[in-house]
Write an enzyme that holds these catalytic residues in place. Structure first.
Site, PDB file in Angstrom:
ATOM      1  CG  HIS A   1      21.581 -15.665   1.880  1.00  0.00           C
ATOM      2  ND1 HIS A   1      21.177 -15.732   3.201  1.00  0.00           N
ATOM      3  CD2 HIS A   1      20.747 -16.498   1.201  1.00  0.00           C
ATOM      4  CE1 HIS A   1      20.160 -16.580   3.295  1.00  0.00           C
ATOM      5  NE2 HIS A   1      19.885 -17.051   2.095  1.00  0.00           N
TER       6      HIS A   1
ATOM      7  CE  LYS B   1      -3.412  -2.505   2.740  1.00  0.00           C
ATOM      8  NZ  LYS B   1      -3.815  -2.711   4.132  1.00  0.00           N
TER       9      LYS B   1
END
Lengths: 316, 177
Positions: free
Chosen positions: A136, A86
């Site tokens: 990572h 949103k």
């Protein structure tokens, strides 16, 4: 023993001693996973959030299970079903989570440095579960843990990382960890995906698979990161397989005790022959088991109390 | 360091451990049920020494294990995470008599954590506690069954246990901080 970090943001900034602390701690947490009762009360009452802005299944599940086995409460947050969709900024999302008094935020994000950014204003611990093509760290930790478990000391071992290096955060974290622990690292793949500038940090770079695997003690295969490539880096999957795929005939030219690793998900028949993935030299599933132990160790170390607090570097 | 007082000498440590071994033997008729478990890190060497004495008394070997309590501590958030040492149990502890061995008994929190950790591995018939030094200042309702020496201390003092297995000489000192 001196672990003073509140966050695990990358491998590059860790000292050799800190790497060894994580690995030895992980060894004990692995034993917890082998008991009848696989849970310890260490993080009872703590809340861990999996903030996965980029999709992931295996890493998220591994972190979730690691937190649960330490008795923490876990909340999973995925981008598809969140306010980020949103238009909320990452900073606001993280601040909202912090307002709920969470203790650890595990973040995966498409942007390099997103975990470092969060660590600068959050009071919660931040663990990097993959940031763009940058790092990572827990994947590299579980890889070196697995190598150490199978081969003993990593110093002096020949490790070949094969595949997409350019766009791979797994490769970057692995390279840092392996170099710090004294391995000889060879990178191999198409020249578009394995740039020569990795030689500057001490890796050997080759574009011939035969040369890369002949003396390898470990071959770590990486998946082609279609999602991170801006344009096609090689003509076709078929050509990639014929030039760089690990096939049975190529495996015959390697050392007999070579270990085959892959961070998953595997593309059977592309970077690795299906039989090799299931064969006796493959430690792919042991990597998954060890990932849980390593992530428990990292959660344990970053959530413990500490003396002086680290400050994240301004440039990530 | 302002003051350092010898609490137990090498020979005193030896005598205390021999006595504790005899007390353990006296208390436990079923010698084959007894397992000695040292609490990492200070208790493991003492458990091994007690095991050697008990083996002579009972004329059979005694299973010896080690337990690490760092995952079970209640002060986890307040301290730098301690190094996790191996937990090695020689056999299933369910139904056995476990004698926990530690170097110093102080607040009782380590012992509580060890009792908690033990239950993750099984359900012993009974648990007894042997310590080389009991320095008082308990914060929990815990007491030792076998004690090498009672030393009355102030929280600002420290008990230093040095053992030959760790590269030092056998001695226990009371140190004022």
């Amino acid at each position: 023993m001196s672990w003073n970090r509140k966050h695990l943001l990358d491998i590059q900034s860790l000292s050799v001693e800190e790497l060894r602390i994580i690995l030895s701690t992980a060894a004990e947490f692995k034993r917890v996973g082998e008991r009848a009762i696989k849970k310890v009360p260490t993080l009872r009452g703590k809340t861990v959030v999996n903030l996965f802005v980029e999709p992931s299944t295996r890493t998220r599940i591994s972190f979730e299970l690691a937190a649960q086995r330490l008795s923490a409460d876990v909340v999973n947050f995925s981008a598809e079903a969140s306010s980020l969709k949103k238009g909320e900024s990452l900073k606001d999302t993280a601040r909202n989570l912090e307002a709920l008094n969470v203790d650890v935020i595990i973040i995966r994000h498409g942007a390099t440095g997103a975990p470092h950014f969060l660590s600068r204003f959050l009071s919660a611990s931040v663990i990097n579960a993959g940031d763009g093509a940058h790092e990572h760290p827990t994947q590299a930790l579980l890889d070196v843990f697995t190598i150490q478990e199978k081969k003993g000391d990593i110093k002096g071992l020949n490790v070949t990382i094969l595949g997409d290096i350019q766009y791979s955060r797994v490769a970057r974290s692995n390279i840092w960890a392996l170099l710090k622990l004294g391995a000889n690292v060879t990178l191999c793949g198409p020249s578009t995906l394995v740039p020569r500038h990795f030689e500057e940090i001490g890796c050997k770079v080759t574009h011939k698979i035969e040369e890369a695997i002949a003396n390898a003690d470990i071959i770590n295969l990486l998946r082609i990161q279609h999602e991170r490539q801006r344009q096609t880096s090689f003509p076709s999957i078929g050509e990639y397989t014929s030039l760089f795929g690990l096939t049975k005939s190529r495996l015959e030219t390697t050392k007999k005790d070579v270990l085959i690793m892959h961070p998953g998900p595997i593309n059977r028949g592309v970077e690795i022959d299906s039989d090799i993935a299931d064969g006796d030299r493959s430690v792919i599933l042991q990597q998954v088991t060890n990932g849980l132990a390593v992530r428990m160790a990292v959660l344990y170390l970053v959530t413990g109390g500490r003396g002086t607090q680290e400050i994240a570097p301004a440039s990530a | 360091m302002q003051g350092k007082k010898l609490v137990l000498s090498e020979s005193a440590i030896h005598r205390a451990l021999v006595r504790i071994a005899h007390e353990i033997a006296e208390r436990n008729d079923q010698s084959s049920d007894v397992i000695l478990i040292g609490i990492q890190k200070g208790g493991t060497h003492l458990a091994a020494r007690l095991g050697a004495f008990l083996a002579k008394i009972w004329s059979h070997s005694v299973p010896i294990g080690a337990i690490d309590v760092s995952m079970h501590r209640d002060d986890f958030s307040a301290q730098i995470p301690g190094q996790v040492h191996p937990t090695t149990l020689p056999c299933d502890i369910t139904g056995k008599t476990v004698v926990l061995v530690d170097d110093v008994l102080y607040s009782g929190r380590t012992t509580r954590a060890a009792l908690d950790a033990l239950t993750d591995y099984g359900r012993p018939k009974s648990v007894q506690l042997a310590v080389l030094v009991d320095r008082g200042n308990r914060e929990l309702p815990i007491r030792a069954d076998f004690i090498g020496k009672n030393v009355s201390t102030h929280p600002k003092e420290r008990i230093n246990v040095s053992l030959t297995e760790e590269g030092g000489e056998d001695a226990v000192h009371l140190v004022a901080l």
